[in-house]
Write an enzyme that holds these catalytic residues in place. Sequence first.
Site, PDB file in Angstrom:
ATOM      1  N   SER A 488       0.856  -1.183   0.000  1.00  0.00           N
ATOM      2  CA  SER A 488       0.000   0.000   0.000  1.00  0.00           C
ATOM      3  C   SER A 488       0.895   1.236   0.000  1.00  0.00           C
ATOM      4  O   SER A 488       1.796   1.363   0.833  1.00  0.00           O
ATOM      5  CB  SER A 488      -0.892   0.017   1.247  1.00  0.00           C
ATOM      6  N   CYS A 692      -7.454  -1.030   6.946  1.00  0.00           N
ATOM      7  CA  CYS A 692      -6.249  -1.558   6.293  1.00  0.00           C
ATOM      8  C   CYS A 692      -5.417  -2.331   7.307  1.00  0.00           C
ATOM      9  O   CYS A 692      -5.202  -1.859   8.426  1.00  0.00           O
ATOM     10  CB  CYS A 692      -5.422  -0.427   5.689  1.00  0.00           C
ATOM     11  N   ASP A 737      -8.503  -2.661   2.619  1.00  0.00           N
ATOM     12  CA  ASP A 737      -7.247  -3.003   1.948  1.00  0.00           C
ATOM     13  C   ASP A 737      -6.509  -3.888   2.945  1.00  0.00           C
ATOM     14  O   ASP A 737      -5.756  -3.404   3.789  1.00  0.00           O
ATOM     15  CB  ASP A 737      -6.455  -1.730   1.627  1.00  0.00           C
ATOM     16  N   TRP A 739      -4.758  -7.912   4.178  1.00  0.00           N
ATOM     17  CA  TRP A 739      -3.956  -9.061   3.750  1.00  0.00           C
ATOM     18  C   TRP A 739      -3.938 -10.085   4.866  1.00  0.00           C
ATOM     19  O   TRP A 739      -4.179  -9.776   6.034  1.00  0.00           O
ATOM     20  CB  TRP A 739      -2.544  -8.624   3.402  1.00  0.00           C
TER      21      TRP A 739
END
Length: 740
Positions: A488, A692, A737, A739
């Site tokens: 990012s 995020c 966003d 992971w």
Amino acid sequence: MGLSLDLTDYIIVLGLGFISAGYFIYKNSTPKPSAAESHLAQLSKTLAEQKSRQLAAQAAKPTYDGLADQMSKTDKNIVIFFGSQTGTTEDFASRLEKEANGYGFKAMTADPEEFDMQDLESLPEDKLAVFIMATYGEGEPTDNAQPFHEFLESSVEERRDDAPMSTLSYAIFGAGNKTYEHFNSEARFVDNSLTQLGATRIGERGEGDDDANIEEDFVTWKATVFIQVCEFFKVDPSVLQKRVAAQKAFTLTELPVGSIPKTIYKGELKEATSAERLNSVNTVYDLKNPFYAPIRVSHELFNQDLQKEGEDLKRHCLHQEIDITGSGMKYQAGDHVGIWPTNEEDQVKKVAKVLGLLEKDADGTLRLDKAITMTADDPNARKKHPFPCPTTYRTAFRHYLDISLPVKAHNLDLFLSYVKASSTGTNADVEKVKDRFSQLIDDKAMYHKQIVEPHVTVADILDEHPEVTMDVGAVLESFSRLQCRYYSISSSGKVFPNNVHITASVLRYESKGKKPRVVKGVCTNYLYELHEKLLAGADPDDIRIPCYIRHSNFHLPRDSSPVIMIGPGTGVAPFRGFVQDIAFDKSGKNADVVRAAASVTKAASQQNGNITQNGVTATGESRLFYGCRYSSVDFLYQHEWSQYQALGGLAKLYTAFSRDSGKKVYVQDRLRENKADIWSLLTEKKGFIYVCGDAKNMAREVNQFFVDLAKDELNLSDEKAHDWVKEMRSTGRYLEDVWS
């Protein structure tokens, strides 16, 4: 193929001649050209370059026969399309192709970006299409599948009733991650769209979960779909009993010293096309053609002096600034930068040692540095080489192949075909190795404990078991390609148009098992290696990393709606860019003052007054919830936030330090403490939520917080509260966003 110039081409060329002649005549009679004359000269040059690119592209472009014609000419009956962002589905497609060919079918892999996908409508009934599609980000298609996605959207909207794909039969497998909201949405979209257009699916749609065991999901689907493939082609399923794991697709050749070509690849990620050889001007940088950029700034973000002894391996987090000047690439806060890493030299030598490549040839050349090429056995193969060739063994292991991963179960299956008695071994040893490999393939718990947890690589297996008598070419082919990693972006494209900032936590941990080892993340340790070189005085222009910008949907709202940003750890990266964006707009679009805020030192921050954490209000409606372990060790960009506040870029900062006291505090706790303010922003002011960071735990718990908030405030059932959150997502007001 000859070049042809139409009337427009002649007019452009003639015009360029007049412009150039006029300019140079004037230049020879006048000592100093004016601004207008300089503009004419630049215009002449630009038009010439544009026309040169156009003509070069025309010269290199092959005649397109269409999918059906191409399959007919190359005698193929199965085409396997892949939508891939990180290489997983492309690897699956290649493996499926090899196995299908081993069973006697005639398969080819295909990148949907390289075909006119409307050709599916004319694919004969005796051909089969297979789609292996990954889902990226917020349910988005991968870059190479985007045009196909758009084609399906428009076809369903405009021609659904015509059933234009009524002759198409297909199978489909999706790759996703259940920790994400839009699990396997792209495969589901493709499947649903093809069905609406009249196509017929054979077998069930497979769905792989990368959070669990996507390899097992793929193998299970593959076994069932091959039975359906046999039925489709009216082939006896007994062919599936044949072992095909040892199918090879490429032949390795070591090049004699006297026949090494002038061009040898030394890590370049893209083989030059004919057009690019004719014309070196290329301004489009993407996943298939990265830009090589220097790192201008690199420094530690964690306080190394105050890290707790014995807590973990020493942790590092880097702030790096990548110079994209001259690339033509643009980005917004919230986009990603893709970076291709290189493997550590120690890992390269480890593989080289077990393959006998650290020995010298008769001419004194270390085998590791021998020039090689690998060429496809099938002259009609989509890939003529598995990586850019010719190159050297060292370059292949360093730049092109993923050599440091734990050995995959399908690699063990491949190795079974090469198990033979070694010079010092016996037949009993051979059977013991075969039994072990077979158990590891079949027993997932055993595989996880003996391979994944201790991080056993291909080199480890070959070193431990000399009975695996694989030739070097087979080993090279067994590795997947080293793939791009995404970060990012932690800066604003408005404030830093020529620099991309990243915030990268360097991954290092100790493996489990009898012989623990330090396992390193490939890309972050590559970046740390470059960081150390820069600290030692290396010239940034001598250290360039291959990269490109991957645009996302994770952007600030177009209006001035309130934003609630939740980003613990390096999850704060895009929000630094968001805050810079807001500060830029509120400072009268003065990039200089925001750049000054971004480079503030600790001393300057204290002089100007630190931001009061956990709730001080400034102008605006931006909220940032940030968490880390210690306020004194890993509070990222601690001294910048007060500067952004002074510029109006940040209204409130809430911090959660999980190890500063006896009670662990996380961002979820800060959300609960401020739920009244959050609810007001969401309902009265139509605010946006941005999350995020970690998908597996943090993002799930944040999602649950908003479900509970809706239940309490609106007196909803659990199901209705989940629907409320889903509505926020579907309308673009809840973006992630994340992971795993």
